[in-house]
Scaffold this motif. Structure first.
Motif, short mmCIF file in Angstrom:
data_model
loop_
_atom_site.label_atom_id
_atom_site.label_comp_id
_atom_site.label_asym_id
_atom_site.label_seq_id
_atom_site.Cartn_x
_atom_site.Cartn_y
_atom_site.Cartn_z
N MET A 106 39.34 34.53 42.33
CA MET A 106 38.85 34.48 43.81
C MET A 106 39.86 33.80 44.73
O MET A 106 40.66 32.94 44.46
CB MET A 106 37.66 33.53 43.72
CG MET A 106 37.00 33.57 44.94
SD MET A 106 35.15 33.00 44.62
CE MET A 106 34.48 33.34 46.42
N ILE A 107 39.93 34.65 46.08
CA ILE A 107 41.01 34.20 47.01
C ILE A 107 40.89 32.66 47.27
O ILE A 107 42.08 32.26 47.46
CB ILE A 107 40.82 35.31 48.07
CG1 ILE A 107 42.39 35.20 48.69
CG2 ILE A 107 39.88 34.74 48.63
CD1 ILE A 107 42.45 36.28 49.73
N GLY A 108 39.98 32.27 47.33
CA GLY A 108 39.65 30.99 47.74
C GLY A 108 40.30 29.75 46.85
O GLY A 108 40.47 28.66 47.29
N ASP A 109 40.91 30.38 45.41
CA ASP A 109 41.56 29.41 44.66
C ASP A 109 43.08 29.19 44.62
O ASP A 109 43.44 28.61 43.92
CB ASP A 109 41.04 29.97 43.01
CG ASP A 109 39.69 29.86 42.74
OD1 ASP A 109 38.90 29.13 43.51
OD2 ASP A 109 39.32 30.78 42.23
#
Length: 132
Positions: A1-4
């Protein structure tokens, strides 16, 4: 996920050497990875930012990058910037009090102080204190 994943701020500049003089000489960043004479990465805390040549340099009129420093280190950082010739910008903002280019927002124990300044291409940088 991009937020990681950790984001990397990117700043467009018109003259890479002039930008290097500012970010390395004035602000004191150590040069990092260079990309074919088109840009350079600088480490900052646990993050990084990338300065690169762009025909759109200086067109952003909003804050491009913020550095958050502990409240007890804020005054020393401001003094260092002033000693290097950095001048701070002010503007109208509801609930903000200005003192010699330093903004104070909040009340009592929840006061946040901040300054804004620009690099040679007009990229707006911000240095903010933690709550103190």
């Amino acid at each position: 996920m991009i937020g990681d994943h950790t984001p990397v701020t990117t700043l467009g500049v018109s003259d890479l050497q002039r930008a290097r003089d500012f970010y390395e000489g004035t602000l004191g960043f150590a040069p990092g990875t260079e990309m074919m004479d088109q840009g350079i990465t600088y480490q900052s805390g646990s993050g990084a930012f990338f300065v690169y040549t762009s025909e759109f340099a200086g067109t952003n009129k909003a804050t491009a990058m913020m550095f958050e420093v502990p409240g007890d280190a804020f005054d020393a950082e401001i003094a260092t910037l002033r000693a290097k010739g950095v001048t701070f910008d002010t503007f109208e903002a509801e609930g903000t009090e200005w003192n010699d280019g330093v903004a104070s927002m909040g009340e009592g124990e929840a006061v946040f102080r901040s300054v804004w300044f620009a690099d040679p291409d007009g990229n707006i940088l911000n240095l903010g204190s933690g709550m103190n």
